[in-house]
Design a protein around this motif. Structure first.
Motif, PDB file in Angstrom:
ATOM      1  N   LYS A  37     -43.812 -36.694  57.703  1.00  0.00           N
ATOM      2  CA  LYS A  37     -42.917 -35.645  57.201  1.00  0.00           C
ATOM      3  C   LYS A  37     -43.725 -34.593  56.449  1.00  0.00           C
ATOM      4  O   LYS A  37     -44.367 -34.910  55.440  1.00  0.00           O
ATOM      5  CB  LYS A  37     -41.888 -36.291  56.270  1.00  0.00           C
ATOM      6  N   CYS A  38     -43.710 -33.390  56.929  1.00  0.00           N
ATOM      7  CA  CYS A  38     -44.385 -32.312  56.209  1.00  0.00           C
ATOM      8  C   CYS A  38     -43.617 -32.040  54.909  1.00  0.00           C
ATOM      9  O   CYS A  38     -42.386 -32.148  54.877  1.00  0.00           O
ATOM     10  CB  CYS A  38     -44.455 -31.053  57.072  1.00  0.00           C
TER      11      CYS A  38
ATOM     12  N   CYS B 207     -40.550 -29.493  54.934  1.00  0.00           N
ATOM     13  CA  CYS B 207     -39.682 -29.424  56.104  1.00  0.00           C
ATOM     14  C   CYS B 207     -38.335 -30.097  55.890  1.00  0.00           C
ATOM     15  O   CYS B 207     -38.262 -31.201  55.348  1.00  0.00           O
ATOM     16  CB  CYS B 207     -40.394 -30.104  57.281  1.00  0.00           C
TER      17      CYS B 207
ATOM     18  N   PHE C 201     -36.093 -30.033  58.732  1.00  0.00           N
ATOM     19  CA  PHE C 201     -35.531 -30.106  60.081  1.00  0.00           C
ATOM     20  C   PHE C 201     -35.062 -31.526  60.383  1.00  0.00           C
ATOM     21  O   PHE C 201     -35.391 -32.465  59.662  1.00  0.00           O
ATOM     22  CB  PHE C 201     -36.584 -29.710  61.134  1.00  0.00           C
TER      23      PHE C 201
ATOM     24  N   PHE D  94     -35.471 -34.875  62.319  1.00  0.00           N
ATOM     25  CA  PHE D  94     -36.419 -35.681  63.107  1.00  0.00           C
ATOM     26  C   PHE D  94     -36.471 -37.080  62.512  1.00  0.00           C
ATOM     27  O   PHE D  94     -35.995 -37.319  61.388  1.00  0.00           O
ATOM     28  CB  PHE D  94     -37.826 -35.056  63.077  1.00  0.00           C
TER      29      PHE D  94
ATOM     30  N   GLY E 181     -38.777 -28.884  68.076  1.00  0.00           N
ATOM     31  CA  GLY E 181     -38.532 -30.133  67.354  1.00  0.00           C
ATOM     32  C   GLY E 181     -38.441 -29.941  65.856  1.00  0.00           C
ATOM     33  O   GLY E 181     -38.229 -28.819  65.405  1.00  0.00           O
ATOM     34  N   GLY E 182     -38.697 -31.093  65.186  1.00  0.00           N
ATOM     35  CA  GLY E 182     -39.501 -32.230  65.591  1.00  0.00           C
ATOM     36  C   GLY E 182     -40.852 -31.824  66.178  1.00  0.00           C
ATOM     37  O   GLY E 182     -41.330 -30.734  65.981  1.00  0.00           O
ATOM     38  N   THR E 183     -41.417 -32.761  66.928  1.00  0.00           N
ATOM     39  CA  THR E 183     -42.738 -32.532  67.526  1.00  0.00           C
ATOM     40  C   THR E 183     -42.720 -32.939  68.995  1.00  0.00           C
ATOM     41  O   THR E 183     -42.946 -34.116  69.309  1.00  0.00           O
ATOM     42  CB  THR E 183     -43.819 -33.356  66.779  1.00  0.00           C
TER      43      THR E 183
ATOM     44  N   ARG F 214     -49.547 -31.948  56.412  1.00  0.00           N
ATOM     45  CA  ARG F 214     -49.662 -31.855  57.869  1.00  0.00           C
ATOM     46  C   ARG F 214     -50.499 -33.024  58.386  1.00  0.00           C
ATOM     47  O   ARG F 214     -51.348 -33.554  57.656  1.00  0.00           O
ATOM     48  CB  ARG F 214     -50.346 -30.531  58.273  1.00  0.00           C
TER      49      ARG F 214
END
Ligand code: SF4
Length: 374
Positions: A12-13, A16, A18, A20, A57-59, A129
């Motif tokens: 988890k950044c 963030c 978002f 996910f 995303g997500g990634t 990151r």
């Protein structure tokens, strides 16, 4: 246009919020559910010829290239691709090894959006990151070596670990790497993030708005001098490298969003969004039920959205479209609210489009909200 949201990330950044999950336990079930959603919603887009497919995303790069290709194949069962379709994959630098890139370069994906954020270790550590500063750089070079030229990188400015000198160096490195598109955002402190907690505990300083302002204006002029078109407040592209996906959003085109938390829009007044919960998403689709909620946008909502989106772009708000779409009461509100700002030159009129002049662009969201109907 189709958007596919891959709701998984490695870690988890810190900034963030978002949707996910960091657990990949139900990845296979998720991919099956997404394929089912593509099938169930295939008729929501009458135009079966796509000009943009976007994996966000997500990634998305947490998946293998074969898993991504299997999603593309599923889309191709019900849609065709325009000859100049843009197929974008959001990817993190740490995922872009030779194996993955080889798989991607053998697929129809023709654009990468790389989550670089910074070329400096301190910034990346603060942001939590998953990649290092050297990976930030080497991943871009490696992707180019595999023939992937249409690359956008994300950069974050105004971090408390950064400075004007560091920011200039980030931009210099970007130019040296010859990427044709940049999306750049100020570091913002979102609620319930680790960054918010660290700032509350005094572990980290708050980002400074004045510094962010300075870095934004430096970037704007610097990238313009290097041949980039500043076409949306956060987006810069070389000629012919504007993002089709982003542009379609800003032009209020119809789009279908697949995956947990993905939004869809019918291009007019209906918007829907999928449940932002991986388990519920999978379960609903296992019963052939769409995991979405729908809302009908009021005239007020549509007006506010058109103002917000338009003022963030270089093209501004098209007054002819505004007059065609809204009733007299809304148009009178618009005229009254914009008059003073036009006199003060905070807004300008060019070719029947209402725009924010360059020097006030940084305040676009605030200016737009002053025009909203509340
Ligand atoms: S990789 Fe992207 S989506 Fe995932 S936590 Fe980081 S910023 Fe959020």
């Amino acid at each position: 246009m189709i958007y596919i949201h891959i709701p998984f990330c490695k870690q988890k950044c810190s900034y963030c919020n978002f949707h996910f999950s960091t657990s990949l336990n139900f990845k296979d079930e998720m991919l099956s559910a997404m394929k089912k959603e593509i099938f169930l919603r295939k008729d929501e887009l009458q135009n079966k010829n796509l000009n943009s497919l976007y994996f966000g995303g997500g990634t998305p790069s947490i998946l293998s290239s074969d898993e991504i290709k299997s999603l593309i194949d599923e889309v191709l069962k019900y849609f065709t691709f325009d000859s100049d379709i843009e197929i974008t994959l959001e990817a993190n630098p740490d995922d872009l090894d030779k194996n993955f890139l080889k798989g991607i370069s053998d697929s129809p994906i023709n654009r990468l959006s790389i989550g670089t954020q910074s070329f400096f270790e301190e910034d990346l550590i603060l942001m939590n990151r998953a990649h290092s500063a050297s990976e930030a750089e080497s991943s871009i070079k490696r992707a180019q070596d595999f023939g992937l030229e249409n690359i956008s990188i994300d950069l974050i400015y105004g971090s408390p670990t950064s400075s004007m000198e560091i920011w200039k160096e980030n931009l210099n490195k970007t130019i040296a790497l010859e990427v044709p598109h940049i999306s750049s955002y100020a570091l913002t402190v979102e609620p319930k993030t680790a960054l918010e907690k660290w700032i509350e505990n005094g572990k980290v300083n708050s980002p400074k708005e004045a510094e962010q302002n300075r870095e934004f204006f430096y970037m704007k002029d610097f990238l313009k001098d290097h041949g980039f078109d500043h076409y949306e407040i956060s987006n810069f592209g070389k000629p012919n490298f504007h993002s089709k996906h982003n542009s379609a959003y800003w032009k209020s085109c119809k789009y279908l969003g697949i995956g947990p938390s993905a939004h869809s829009y019918n291009g007019n007044e209906i918007r829907s969004w999928n449940v932002a919960n991986n388990q519920q998403y999978i379960k609903k689709l296992s019963f052939n039920t769409l995991p979405k909620e729908t809302e009908i946008l009021s005239q007020k909502d549509q007006f506010n959205e058109m103002i917000m989106i338009g003022l963030r772009t270089r093209w501004g708000v098209d007054l002819s479209a505004l007059k065609e779409k809204f009733n007299d009461e809304i148009l009178e509100h618009f005229q009254n609210e914009s008059r003073l700002k036009l006199e003060e030159r905070i807004l300008i009129m060019e070719d029947n489009h209402l725009k924010i002049p360059d020097k006030h662009w940084f305040m676009a969201d605030g200016i737009a909200s002053d025009l909203f109907i509340v």
